[in-house]
Design a protein around this motif. Sequence first.
Motif, PDB file in Angstrom:
ATOM      1  N   ARG A 279       0.838  -1.209   0.000  1.00 17.10           N
ATOM      2  CA  ARG A 279       0.000   0.000   0.000  1.00 17.10           C
ATOM      3  C   ARG A 279       0.869   1.254   0.000  1.00 17.10           C
ATOM      4  O   ARG A 279       0.581   2.221  -0.711  1.00 17.10           O
ATOM      5  N   HIS A 280       1.932   1.247   0.783  1.00 20.34           N
ATOM      6  CA  HIS A 280       2.823   2.405   0.815  1.00 20.34           C
ATOM      7  C   HIS A 280       3.455   2.651  -0.552  1.00 20.34           C
ATOM      8  O   HIS A 280       3.572   3.798  -0.988  1.00 20.34           O
ATOM      9  N   ARG A 281       3.860   1.592  -1.230  1.00 17.52           N
ATOM     10  CA  ARG A 281       4.478   1.761  -2.546  1.00 17.52           C
ATOM     11  C   ARG A 281       3.460   2.314  -3.536  1.00 17.52           C
ATOM     12  O   ARG A 281       3.770   3.205  -4.337  1.00 17.52           O
ATOM     13  N   CYS A 282       2.230   1.791  -3.467  1.00 23.58           N
ATOM     14  CA  CYS A 282       1.179   2.288  -4.359  1.00 23.58           C
ATOM     15  C   CYS A 282       0.904   3.769  -4.121  1.00 23.58           C
ATOM     16  O   CYS A 282       0.847   4.570  -5.069  1.00 23.58           O
ATOM     17  N   LEU A 283       0.720   4.145  -2.876  1.00 25.27           N
ATOM     18  CA  LEU A 283       0.301   5.513  -2.574  1.00 25.27           C
ATOM     19  C   LEU A 283       1.455   6.499  -2.699  1.00 25.27           C
ATOM     20  O   LEU A 283       1.238   7.677  -2.992  1.00 25.27           O
ATOM     21  N   ARG A 284       2.667   6.036  -2.507  1.00 24.26           N
ATOM     22  CA  ARG A 284       3.813   6.911  -2.781  1.00 24.26           C
ATOM     23  C   ARG A 284       3.874   7.226  -4.277  1.00 24.26           C
ATOM     24  O   ARG A 284       4.081   8.382  -4.677  1.00 24.26           O
ATOM     25  N   HIS A 285       3.668   6.215  -5.089  1.00 21.60           N
ATOM     26  CA  HIS A 285       3.645   6.430  -6.540  1.00 21.60           C
ATOM     27  C   HIS A 285       2.483   7.337  -6.937  1.00 21.60           C
ATOM     28  O   HIS A 285       2.639   8.247  -7.756  1.00 21.60           O
TER      29      HIS A 285
END
Length: 427
Positions: A279-285
Amino acid sequence: MSTDELALLGGEPVIRQPLPHEVWPPPAGEDELAELARQRNTDISIKGNAGPVGALEEDFLRFLDGRVRHAVTFNSGTSALFAAYFALGVREGAEVIGPALTYHAALSPVFALRGDVVLADIDPATRCLDPKALEASITERTRVVTAVHQWGHPCDMDAVLDIAGRHGLRVLEDCSHAHGSRYRGRPVGTFGDAAVFSLQANKAVFAGEGGILVTDDAQVHDRATLLGHYRDRSRDAVLDAQLRAFWVTGYGLKLRMSPFNAIVARHALAAFPARKQARHRCLRHFGERLATVPYLEPVHVADEADMGAWYGYKPLYRPGALGGVPRATLIEALRAEGMEVGAPSGPRLGTLPLYSSPDNPLFPGADKRPSTPAPGSHAEHVEQHALSLPTFTAWPDDVPLIDAYAEAFHKIARNRDALVRHAATRG
């Protein structure tokens, strides 16, 4: 016809993937389903904290780095909050200060105890309780401060604890949005006198329905246990001998979690670290792609904060950068492009009858003191300008969809004048 024309005005939508785009909770794995089936044939009753209920409580204490000693499960986060307020001493006439913009159940159990809720403004960056507004709201009747880690962002716990300490107040953390969130490296839920995590189905760690109260205070543990648990659990777990005398009846309520919910929650908790990372990788992107959209204020994450699970993705709309187009029109245009988007569902608490009425509907004739920030507050601004977007979790599978969302936002910006004209024709 231009291929870049807004779908709202007859063009082709950017996003073709059918809704919903956020499917939650994830489907159960075979091991979870097998454990649920075994439990059905082993024991469907609730006996103290035996079996999966006790195992979940132990798992959750480890999840919090062992920084608190006690965990008590309940049938909902709201029940856990009710028990927490009771255990912290909220009674008739006591005031609890909490944020003006949050989910209603963070504070509504106070009314069942005949207490009053005082709504203080929020910090515009974190969307959590503003420490200055908190201190300005304290009266001689204030007993508890409720720090809600709104949408996953931790409160400024240094300031909250300092204020509470100087005024002799108890601190309750509502971590319902904030599983895995950390403040200065320490898990939320381990700062206050008590904390509650909702395990409702939309949460990152979910039971279907359920909640868990954690505390390092033995008296809070005992009183909360007696409020929702009688017989075996109270006999075996309550530490204070005088309080344990109530073990047969507790305090007359039954608010316990079922073993089936506990099994679901244990599996969700075990899967959480990997889901959080994705989720962090998705929302950072997502945040990087939205950073150049002129009419959006990106989601702010303070340096001292770890967002943990997040809880939705909620940037703010800047109408001045889009010709004053109403948020409702922007949402309509984004939905036409195929996006799953809306305004956050929770209004300011002061606009709801339970909070704004001078009468407590649970106790006719009992007055309460409505209190809410003045017009023009930060809470009002966030309520009127926030957008609610999916909390993407599948990395890297969600990247094409995230990119399509970003392109839809940019497409709106490129067609600003056309959208302004459209809004003007509708009055």
